[in-house]
Write a protein that holds these residues in place. Structure first.
Motif, PDB file in Angstrom:
ATOM      1  N   ASP A 134       2.713  -1.086  10.081  1.00 19.03           N
ATOM      2  CA  ASP A 134       1.696  -0.144   9.637  1.00 19.03           C
ATOM      3  C   ASP A 134       0.377  -0.417  10.360  1.00 19.03           C
ATOM      4  N   THR A 135      -0.261   0.628  10.851  1.00 19.10           N
ATOM      5  CA  THR A 135      -1.513   0.496  11.601  1.00 19.10           C
ATOM      6  C   THR A 135      -2.611  -0.214  10.807  1.00 19.10           C
ATOM      7  N   LEU A 186      -4.726  -7.844  10.679  1.00 21.55           N
ATOM      8  CA  LEU A 186      -4.369  -9.022   9.892  1.00 21.55           C
ATOM      9  C   LEU A 186      -3.152  -9.717  10.487  1.00 21.55           C
ATOM     10  N   ILE A 187      -2.139  -8.956  10.872  1.00 18.73           N
ATOM     11  CA  ILE A 187      -0.931  -9.526  11.465  1.00 18.73           C
ATOM     12  C   ILE A 187      -1.276 -10.288  12.739  1.00 18.73           C
ATOM     13  N   ARG A 240       1.531   1.658   0.297  1.00 20.69           N
ATOM     14  CA  ARG A 240       2.049   3.005   0.527  1.00 20.69           C
ATOM     15  C   ARG A 240       2.120   3.827  -0.748  1.00 20.69           C
ATOM     16  N   ILE A 241       2.040   5.136  -0.550  1.00 24.58           N
ATOM     17  CA  ILE A 241       2.353   6.119  -1.578  1.00 24.58           C
ATOM     18  C   ILE A 241       3.710   6.694  -1.200  1.00 24.58           C
ATOM     19  N   SER A 260       3.667   7.690   2.728  1.00 27.27           N
ATOM     20  CA  SER A 260       2.397   7.659   3.457  1.00 27.27           C
ATOM     21  C   SER A 260       1.802   6.265   3.324  1.00 27.27           C
ATOM     22  N   HIS A 261       1.390   5.680   4.463  1.00 27.57           N
ATOM     23  CA  HIS A 261       0.737   4.375   4.454  1.00 27.57           C
ATOM     24  C   HIS A 261      -0.782   4.510   4.513  1.00 27.57           C
ATOM     25  N   ASP A 262      -1.257   5.709   4.262  1.00 24.31           N
ATOM     26  CA  ASP A 262      -2.692   6.003   4.179  1.00 24.31           C
ATOM     27  C   ASP A 262      -2.909   6.898   2.969  1.00 24.31           C
ATOM     28  N   PRO A 263      -4.159   6.998   2.489  1.00 25.06           N
ATOM     29  CA  PRO A 263      -4.425   7.961   1.419  1.00 25.06           C
ATOM     30  C   PRO A 263      -3.965   9.355   1.834  1.00 25.06           C
TER      31      PRO A 263
END
Length: 282
Positions: free
Chosen positions: A33-34, A39-40, A58-59, A98-101
């Motif tokens: 995930d972007t 952090l990674i 995620r959602i 979705s990994h963003d809002p």
């Protein structure tokens, strides 16, 4: 010979260096995930640490797997592929991730975005006991890495459900404890529909209620982003201090070698003192 950890880290880093078009992992998304990439990168840049899996949060909308029934034990194994355990765990299908809002302008109708159908007018909504429910979920970030010292930074960042997930000693010798950095306190799971006997995904809520759930999930994303940033800062500070102390600390010396060195240094000082006294007498 390289340790098992170093070999493992090298392979993971080689995989992460793969171009995005060629990279593939076991997550539903299939790639890193972007939002969590910085952090990674920081974790993998610290000696003794490496990430083995991660999710930035995620959602999602998830259709449960088919529940196992008593008669399933009598069926041939090849017919059991889509069966799941209690609560629909295992199997199942992702209807939305979705990994963003979620951007409301891109999804004006959540019913269709989530693959749901409104129930027929006048039809009573009565899913049976074996139906597959559809969940709308918000799941916070999780990152699995090595070494227990990561827990200190995780706790200070508010990721209080973090802990060891693997402490067994491998047969080859190296002990590489695995730590899951996570916080489930602000996750949520709401049932929003079910799949009927004709494999139609029927909504149990209306469009307005879906919008409320998505807004709540978007708010949770703000908390999630803040905690990722706090964990990253705490981790870098912790290891920066450790590296500074390590640099200032003298290297370990064998006691016997140290005694010999001290003796030689003492004899050298005595010779210098005797030499200086002889020079002054003349």
């Amino acid at each position: 010979m390289q340790s098992r950890f170093k070999v493992k880290k090298r392979k993971i880093l080689e995989q992460l260096d793969t171009p995005d078009v060629d990279y593939q992992d076991l997550s539903p998304k299939g790639s890193i995930d972007t939002p969590i990439r910085p952090l990674i990168s920081d974790i993998n840049g610290i000696s003794g640490l490496v990430t083995t899996s991660s999710c930035s949060g995620r959602i999602s909308v998830f259709l449960e797997g088919r529940k196992k029934e008593a008669h399933d034990a009598e069926l041939p194994s090849e017919t059991d592929v889509s069966r799941a355990g209690p609560g629909g765990k295992g199997g199942g299908a992702w209807l939305f991730i979705s990994h963003d809002p979620v951007d409301f302008s891109e999804h004006p109708h959540f019913m269709s975005s989530f693959g749901l159908q409104s129930s027929d007018a006048g039809k009573e909504m009565a899913p049976n006991d074996s139906c597959r429910y559809i969940h709308l979920k918000f799941e916070p970030m999780v990152c699995t890495t090595t070494t227990l010292t990561v827990i200190v930074a995780a706790m200070s960042a508010g990721l209080r459900e973090s802990g060891a997930v693997g402490l067994s000693t491998p047969k080859m010798g190296d002990l590489n404890p695995m730590v899951a950095v996570r916080s489930t306190g602000y996750s949520f799971d709401a049932i929003i529909g079910y799949q009927d006997e004709n494999d139609n995904n029927i909504a149990l809520v209306d469009e307005a209620y879906l919008s409320i759930l998505v807004r709540i999930a978007n708010d949770r994303f703000k908390v999630n982003t803040e905690r990722i940033a706090r964990f990253r800062a705490a981790l870098l500070e912790q290891y920066s201090e450790a590296m500074t102390v390590s640099a200032l600390k003298p290297e370990w010396e064998d006691p016997e070698i140290r005694r010999h060195r001290k003796r030689e240094e003492g004899l050298a000082r005595q010779r210098e003192l005797a030499s200086s006294q002889t020079a002054s007498d003349t």
